[in-house]
Design a protein around this motif. Sequence first.
Motif, short mmCIF file in Angstrom:
data_model
loop_
_atom_site.label_atom_id
_atom_site.label_comp_id
_atom_site.label_asym_id
_atom_site.label_seq_id
_atom_site.Cartn_x
_atom_site.Cartn_y
_atom_site.Cartn_z
N UNK A 7 0.85 -1.20 0.00
CA UNK A 7 0.00 0.00 0.00
C UNK A 7 0.88 1.25 0.00
N UNK A 8 0.27 2.38 -0.26
CA UNK A 8 1.02 3.65 -0.18
C UNK A 8 0.25 4.69 0.64
N UNK A 9 -0.57 4.21 1.58
CA UNK A 9 -1.32 5.08 2.47
C UNK A 9 -0.39 5.64 3.53
N UNK A 10 -0.38 6.96 3.74
CA UNK A 10 0.52 7.53 4.74
C UNK A 10 0.12 7.13 6.16
N UNK A 11 1.09 7.16 7.05
CA UNK A 11 0.82 7.00 8.48
C UNK A 11 0.42 8.38 9.00
N UNK A 12 -0.69 8.47 9.71
CA UNK A 12 -1.17 9.74 10.22
C UNK A 12 -1.01 9.77 11.74
N UNK A 34 15.53 -3.17 13.94
CA UNK A 34 15.73 -2.71 12.56
C UNK A 34 14.89 -1.47 12.27
N UNK A 35 15.56 -0.42 11.78
CA UNK A 35 14.85 0.79 11.38
C UNK A 35 14.34 0.58 9.96
N UNK A 36 13.02 0.62 9.79
CA UNK A 36 12.41 0.40 8.48
C UNK A 36 12.33 1.66 7.65
N UNK A 37 12.09 2.79 8.31
CA UNK A 37 11.91 4.05 7.59
C UNK A 37 12.11 5.20 8.56
N UNK A 38 12.62 6.31 8.04
CA UNK A 38 12.81 7.51 8.86
C UNK A 38 12.33 8.72 8.07
N UNK A 58 6.85 0.65 -2.75
CA UNK A 58 8.14 -0.01 -2.61
C UNK A 58 8.56 -0.12 -1.14
N UNK A 59 8.34 0.96 -0.37
CA UNK A 59 8.63 0.93 1.07
C UNK A 59 7.90 -0.23 1.73
N UNK A 60 6.58 -0.24 1.58
CA UNK A 60 5.77 -1.19 2.34
C UNK A 60 5.97 -2.63 1.90
N UNK A 61 6.30 -2.85 0.62
CA UNK A 61 6.58 -4.22 0.17
C UNK A 61 7.84 -4.78 0.83
N UNK A 62 8.75 -3.89 1.24
CA UNK A 62 9.99 -4.35 1.86
C UNK A 62 9.84 -4.60 3.37
N UNK A 63 8.74 -4.15 3.96
CA UNK A 63 8.54 -4.32 5.40
C UNK A 63 8.19 -5.76 5.74
N UNK A 64 8.82 -6.29 6.78
CA UNK A 64 8.53 -7.65 7.26
C UNK A 64 7.26 -7.58 8.11
N UNK A 100 2.71 -2.39 -8.61
CA UNK A 100 1.93 -1.76 -9.69
C UNK A 100 2.45 -0.37 -9.99
N UNK A 101 3.52 0.03 -9.29
CA UNK A 101 4.21 1.30 -9.54
C UNK A 101 3.26 2.49 -9.41
N UNK A 102 2.38 2.46 -8.45
CA UNK A 102 1.43 3.55 -8.21
C UNK A 102 2.16 4.87 -8.02
N UNK A 103 3.33 4.82 -7.40
CA UNK A 103 4.08 6.04 -7.10
C UNK A 103 4.52 6.78 -8.36
N UNK A 104 4.55 6.09 -9.50
CA UNK A 104 5.04 6.71 -10.73
C UNK A 104 3.93 7.08 -11.68
N UNK A 105 2.66 6.86 -11.31
CA UNK A 105 1.55 7.23 -12.19
C UNK A 105 1.34 8.74 -12.14
#
Length: 106
Positions: A7-12, A34-38, A58-64, A100-105
């Motif tokens: 997904x690409x939904x932001x954390x609020x 492990x730091x996943x994102x900063x 891409x971020x979220x697909x890499x998260x365990x 699905x490369x949503x970030x590049x649409x």
Amino acid sequence: MAIIQGSNTPITLVFSRDMSDIKKFNASLWRGSSKLKQWGIEDVNIVQNTIELPLTEKDTLSFIPGRAIIEAKWLPNLGDIELAKEASIIIDARKDKTEVMVDELP
């Protein structure tokens, strides 16, 4: 709060004070040691008492999958560094890891 892989939904994050006047901000997403994102202040969207932490597919697909922790701290215009209480977040797995490369649409 949950993040779904792919997904690409932001954390609020919602705070009890207006955050629009802060000078510095830092948030980190941790899974164990492990730091996943900063994120820094230049990476986030701040509107009154709400801060959105953007995520890409891409971020979220890499998260365990499993339980993770969000930590946030900031420097108000006047004052000492303030720390938010850690927030727990679940990372939900998906079997289909196709991007699905949503970030590049457009």
